[in-house]
Design a protein around this motif. Structure first.
Motif, PDB file in Angstrom:
ATOM      1  N   ASN A 104     -16.062   3.534  27.797  1.00  0.00           N
ATOM      2  CA  ASN A 104     -15.898   3.972  29.185  1.00  0.00           C
ATOM      3  C   ASN A 104     -14.498   4.508  29.473  1.00  0.00           C
ATOM      4  O   ASN A 104     -13.884   4.172  30.473  1.00  0.00           O
ATOM      5  N   GLY A 105     -13.992   5.316  28.563  1.00  0.00           N
ATOM      6  CA  GLY A 105     -12.713   5.972  28.765  1.00  0.00           C
ATOM      7  C   GLY A 105     -11.489   5.204  28.300  1.00  0.00           C
ATOM      8  O   GLY A 105     -10.377   5.710  28.393  1.00  0.00           O
ATOM      9  N   VAL A 106     -11.660   4.003  27.812  1.00  0.00           N
ATOM     10  CA  VAL A 106     -10.536   3.188  27.330  1.00  0.00           C
ATOM     11  C   VAL A 106     -10.637   3.096  25.809  1.00  0.00           C
ATOM     12  O   VAL A 106     -11.666   2.681  25.275  1.00  0.00           O
ATOM     13  N   GLY A 107      -9.556   3.492  25.123  1.00  0.00           N
ATOM     14  CA  GLY A 107      -9.506   3.407  23.671  1.00  0.00           C
ATOM     15  C   GLY A 107      -9.076   2.027  23.222  1.00  0.00           C
ATOM     16  O   GLY A 107      -8.204   1.403  23.835  1.00  0.00           O
ATOM     17  N   TRP A 108      -9.688   1.570  22.129  1.00  0.00           N
ATOM     18  CA  TRP A 108      -9.401   0.241  21.584  1.00  0.00           C
ATOM     19  C   TRP A 108      -9.244   0.318  20.072  1.00  0.00           C
ATOM     20  O   TRP A 108     -10.036   0.963  19.398  1.00  0.00           O
ATOM     21  N   LEU A 109      -8.244  -0.375  19.545  1.00  0.00           N
ATOM     22  CA  LEU A 109      -8.119  -0.647  18.116  1.00  0.00           C
ATOM     23  C   LEU A 109      -9.026  -1.841  17.838  1.00  0.00           C
ATOM     24  O   LEU A 109      -8.997  -2.830  18.569  1.00  0.00           O
ATOM     25  N   LEU A 110      -9.821  -1.767  16.794  1.00  0.00           N
ATOM     26  CA  LEU A 110     -10.756  -2.826  16.428  1.00  0.00           C
ATOM     27  C   LEU A 110     -10.268  -3.521  15.170  1.00  0.00           C
ATOM     28  O   LEU A 110      -9.987  -2.862  14.168  1.00  0.00           O
ATOM     29  N   GLN A 111     -10.163  -4.854  15.222  1.00  0.00           N
ATOM     30  CA  GLN A 111      -9.770  -5.639  14.058  1.00  0.00           C
ATOM     31  C   GLN A 111     -10.696  -6.834  13.908  1.00  0.00           C
ATOM     32  O   GLN A 111     -10.794  -7.662  14.818  1.00  0.00           O
ATOM     33  N   LYS A 112     -11.396  -6.917  12.774  1.00  0.00           N
ATOM     34  CA  LYS A 112     -12.195  -8.096  12.478  1.00  0.00           C
ATOM     35  C   LYS A 112     -11.261  -9.140  11.886  1.00  0.00           C
ATOM     36  O   LYS A 112     -10.470  -8.848  10.996  1.00  0.00           O
ATOM     37  N   ARG A 113     -11.370 -10.353  12.370  1.00  0.00           N
ATOM     38  CA  ARG A 113     -10.495 -11.432  11.928  1.00  0.00           C
ATOM     39  C   ARG A 113     -11.213 -12.318  10.917  1.00  0.00           C
ATOM     40  O   ARG A 113     -12.438 -12.316  10.823  1.00  0.00           O
ATOM     41  N   THR A 121      -7.499  -4.103  20.879  1.00  0.00           N
ATOM     42  CA  THR A 121      -6.245  -3.856  21.591  1.00  0.00           C
ATOM     43  C   THR A 121      -6.285  -2.434  22.124  1.00  0.00           C
ATOM     44  O   THR A 121      -6.602  -1.499  21.381  1.00  0.00           O
ATOM     45  N   THR A 122      -5.948  -2.280  23.410  1.00  0.00           N
ATOM     46  CA  THR A 122      -5.975  -0.952  24.015  1.00  0.00           C
ATOM     47  C   THR A 122      -4.998  -0.023  23.324  1.00  0.00           C
ATOM     48  O   THR A 122      -3.957  -0.447  22.808  1.00  0.00           O
ATOM     49  N   THR A 123      -5.357   1.259  23.322  1.00  0.00           N
ATOM     50  CA  THR A 123      -4.483   2.286  22.766  1.00  0.00           C
ATOM     51  C   THR A 123      -4.130   3.267  23.871  1.00  0.00           C
ATOM     52  O   THR A 123      -4.862   3.405  24.853  1.00  0.00           O
ATOM     53  N   LEU A 124      -2.994   3.927  23.712  1.00  0.00           N
ATOM     54  CA  LEU A 124      -2.548   4.977  24.627  1.00  0.00           C
ATOM     55  C   LEU A 124      -2.520   4.523  26.091  1.00  0.00           C
ATOM     56  O   LEU A 124      -2.964   5.223  26.993  1.00  0.00           O
ATOM     57  N   ARG A 125      -1.936   3.335  26.304  1.00  0.00           N
ATOM     58  CA  ARG A 125      -1.729   2.769  27.639  1.00  0.00           C
ATOM     59  C   ARG A 125      -0.285   2.281  27.742  1.00  0.00           C
ATOM     60  O   ARG A 125       0.349   1.963  26.742  1.00  0.00           O
ATOM     61  N   LYS A 126       0.232   2.209  28.951  1.00  0.00           N
ATOM     62  CA  LYS A 126       1.617   1.774  29.187  1.00  0.00           C
ATOM     63  C   LYS A 126       1.842   0.288  28.902  1.00  0.00           C
ATOM     64  O   LYS A 126       2.972  -0.179  28.867  1.00  0.00           O
ATOM     65  N   ALA A 127       0.755  -0.454  28.729  1.00  0.00           N
ATOM     66  CA  ALA A 127       0.822  -1.864  28.310  1.00  0.00           C
ATOM     67  C   ALA A 127      -0.329  -2.100  27.346  1.00  0.00           C
ATOM     68  O   ALA A 127      -1.416  -1.541  27.518  1.00  0.00           O
ATOM     69  N   TYR A 128      -0.090  -2.903  26.322  1.00  0.00           N
ATOM     70  CA  TYR A 128      -1.146  -3.241  25.378  1.00  0.00           C
ATOM     71  C   TYR A 128      -1.917  -4.446  25.903  1.00  0.00           C
ATOM     72  O   TYR A 128      -1.324  -5.474  26.233  1.00  0.00           O
ATOM     73  N   VAL A 129      -3.235  -4.281  25.986  1.00  0.00           N
ATOM     74  CA  VAL A 129      -4.128  -5.353  26.418  1.00  0.00           C
ATOM     75  C   VAL A 129      -4.987  -5.730  25.220  1.00  0.00           C
ATOM     76  O   VAL A 129      -5.612  -4.864  24.612  1.00  0.00           O
ATOM     77  N   GLU A 130      -5.007  -7.008  24.911  1.00  0.00           N
ATOM     78  CA  GLU A 130      -5.749  -7.516  23.760  1.00  0.00           C
ATOM     79  C   GLU A 130      -6.922  -8.359  24.266  1.00  0.00           C
ATOM     80  O   GLU A 130      -6.757  -9.196  25.150  1.00  0.00           O
ATOM     81  N   VAL A 131      -8.094  -8.120  23.701  1.00  0.00           N
ATOM     82  CA  VAL A 131      -9.280  -8.918  24.011  1.00  0.00           C
ATOM     83  C   VAL A 131      -9.807  -9.481  22.701  1.00  0.00           C
ATOM     84  O   VAL A 131     -10.057  -8.733  21.757  1.00  0.00           O
ATOM     85  N   THR A 132      -9.967 -10.790  22.650  1.00  0.00           N
ATOM     86  CA  THR A 132     -10.518 -11.453  21.476  1.00  0.00           C
ATOM     87  C   THR A 132     -11.907 -11.972  21.827  1.00  0.00           C
ATOM     88  O   THR A 132     -12.074 -12.700  22.807  1.00  0.00           O
TER      89      THR A 132
END
Length: 161
Positions: A104-113, A121-132
């Protein structure tokens, strides 16, 4: 017999205290715990703005914020989907082979743990937002990220942090 009572006496209060302490730590009582990021003041302001926009439910799960309480962290469900705002830029973003997704218009880096969970983690934003998203909730794929798109679009401007 007296020696036996003396040995049990100190252990009973200690055992009871331990039992009470463990009961207070139960993850069913709250959203668990999350490390609170320590961004600069500008990013912290954006994160506080995001906190005011976050939904009460994500993927049908009620909000239960992790401890310690902070406007930089939020959680939904048990086991909790955890959001942390103001995290450092992940080193994996330097990898041209890194996996990413746009929701929905928000880019995310995807990491499997290693524990089976996924970190976005959001990309190309003024703050990095991480969702686990814990392994128990990964059957919904990126579904939970749809609930974060509008709040992030509104509170965290596009750009590079």
């Amino acid at each position: 017999m007296n020696a036996s009572r003396r040995l049990r006496s100190p252990l009973v209060p200690c055992s009871l205290a331990l039992l009470i302490a463990c009961a207070g730590c139960s993850s069913t009582d709250d959203g668990g715990t999350a490390a609170v990021p320590s961004p600069g003041s500008g990013v912290a302001r954006l994160c506080r703005d995001l906190d005011g926009e976050l939904p009460r439910k994500v993927n049908g799960l009620a909000r239960h914020d992790p401890k310690p309480a902070s406007p930089l962290t939020a959680g939904w469900g048990d086991p909790a989907i955890i959001l942390r705002c103001g995290v450092p830029r992940p080193a994996k973003m330097n990898d041209p082979e890194a996996d990413g997704v746009t929701v929905n218009g928000v880019g995310w880096l995807l990491q499997k743990r290693d524990d089976g969970s996924f970190r976005f983690t959001t990309t190309l934003r003024k703050a990095y937002v991480e969702v686990t998203i814990p392994e128990e909730r990964t059957q919904d794929g990126v579904g939970p990220l749809t609930d974060f798109a509008a709040p992030i679009e509104k509170a965290i401007p596009k750009g590079i942090a």
